[in-house]
Design an enzyme around this catalytic site. Structure first.
Site, PDB file in Angstrom:
ATOM      1  N   GLY A  93       0.837  -1.189   0.000  1.00 33.35           N
ATOM      2  CA  GLY A  93       0.000   0.000   0.000  1.00 33.35           C
ATOM      3  C   GLY A  93       0.872   1.238   0.000  1.00 33.35           C
ATOM      4  N   HIS A  98      -3.948   1.087   7.825  1.00 33.77           N
ATOM      5  CA  HIS A  98      -2.574   1.604   7.860  1.00 33.77           C
ATOM      6  C   HIS A  98      -2.414   2.783   6.886  1.00 33.77           C
ATOM      7  CE1 HIS A  98       1.941   1.159   8.051  1.00 33.77           C
ATOM      8  NE2 HIS A  98       1.789   1.837   6.934  1.00 33.77           N
ATOM      9  N   GLU A  99      -2.906   2.595   5.656  1.00 35.96           N
ATOM     10  CA  GLU A  99      -2.771   3.666   4.657  1.00 35.96           C
ATOM     11  C   GLU A  99      -3.625   4.878   5.038  1.00 35.96           C
ATOM     12  OE1 GLU A  99      -0.360   3.429   2.746  1.00 35.96           O
ATOM     13  OE2 GLU A  99      -0.072   1.312   3.178  1.00 35.96           O
ATOM     14  N   HIS A 133      -2.035   7.316   7.273  1.00 36.43           N
ATOM     15  CA  HIS A 133      -1.140   8.279   6.591  1.00 36.43           C
ATOM     16  C   HIS A 133      -1.909   9.538   6.184  1.00 36.43           C
ATOM     17  CE1 HIS A 133       2.634   6.136   6.315  1.00 36.43           C
ATOM     18  NE2 HIS A 133       2.058   5.055   5.822  1.00 36.43           N
ATOM     19  N   CYS A 177       6.313  -0.211   7.091  1.00 34.53           N
ATOM     20  CA  CYS A 177       5.922   0.975   6.341  1.00 34.53           C
ATOM     21  C   CYS A 177       7.110   1.428   5.501  1.00 34.53           C
ATOM     22  CB  CYS A 177       5.526   2.083   7.325  1.00 34.53           C
ATOM     23  SG  CYS A 177       5.018   3.606   6.521  1.00 34.53           S
ATOM     24  N   LEU A 178       6.858   1.767   4.238  1.00 36.39           N
ATOM     25  CA  LEU A 178       7.947   2.194   3.362  1.00 36.39           C
ATOM     26  C   LEU A 178       8.607   3.482   3.855  1.00 36.39           C
ATOM     27  CD1 LEU A 178       6.310   1.420  -0.103  1.00 36.39           C
ATOM     28  CD2 LEU A 178       8.075   0.089   1.073  1.00 36.39           C
ATOM     29  N   GLN A 234       3.178   9.913   1.363  1.00 32.93           N
ATOM     30  CA  GLN A 234       4.462   9.205   1.257  1.00 32.93           C
ATOM     31  C   GLN A 234       5.206   9.530  -0.033  1.00 32.93           C
ATOM     32  OE1 GLN A 234       2.587   5.197   2.259  1.00 32.93           O
ATOM     33  NE2 GLN A 234       4.575   5.058   3.262  1.00 32.93           N
TER      34      GLN A 234
HETATM   35 NI    NI Z   1       2.932   3.163   5.760  1.00 26.75          NI
END
Ligand code: NI
Length: 191
Positions: A45, A140-141, A144, A98-99, A50
């Site tokens: 995701g 999670h997304e 953000h 998480c990226l 991000q």
């Molecule tokens: Ni993340």
């Protein structure tokens, strides 16, 4: 085009993202770029903050989880202007990463069911319910978009133990095989 991913400590990750409308410039290209960036960096995701855009846009492809979780099969989504209406059930632990926070994975507690309203890429409106890993990735997304990272959902002691590693990420003292945008780079541009 693969875009750099904002790293822990970057101020945009703390902001509440804004709604967009149909006329948002180059939206299809942006969505394509987000998928490409997500696949390249091996995420499931990616949310617009991000890639340094404070807008309510997220992309998901849960295929890597499809062997272990049936709800992840063919779960590929673009969600625009998403609003979680309801979360329900007994909180469960799932190991999240998480990226924007590379090389850190921790169990996070969240409720298993959600109801969410959003628009797809063509601005059709949906009101849907999700469970399990599908709900988990959305949650999670979605965080953000609200300016929240998964590490902020950890118990204070656990977060304290991660402090040095988080500081290293924000300073760029990490080895990663995708491009990132660090907080110090942000400051340089603003000055
Ligand atoms: Ni993340």
């Amino acid at each position: 085009m693969i875009l750099p991913i904002t790293a822990y400590g970057h101020p945009i990750l703390k902001k509440v993202a804004q709604d967009i409308d149909k006329d948002y410039p180059n939206l299809d290209k942006l969505i394509d770029d987000m998928f490409e960036t997500m696949y390249y960096s091996k995420g499931v995701g990616l949310a617009a903050p991000q890639i340094d855009q404070s807008i309510r846009l997220l992309v998901i492809d849960a295929t890597p989880y499809s062997d272990d979780f049936p709800e992840a099969k063919n779960f590929k989504k673009v969600m625009i202007n998403a609003r979680i209406i309801e979360e329900s059930g007994v909180e469960w632990a799932f190991n999240e990463g998480c990226l924007s926070v590379p090389d850190i994975r921790e169990d996070v507690m969240r409720k298993p069911k959600i109801r969410i309203k959003y628009f797809d890429q063509d601005f059709n409106e949906f009101d849907e319910e999700y469970e399990g890993v599908a709900a988990r990735i959305i949650q999670h997304e979605y965080d953000h978009l609200e300016g929240v990272l998964f590490v902020e959902r950890l118990a204070p002691l656990k977060k304290m133990l991660l402090k040095r590693r988080l500081t290293d990420i924000s300073k760029g003292n990490i080895k990663i095989d995708y491009r990132m945008k660090f907080p110090f780079q942000y400051k340089k541009i603003k000055k």
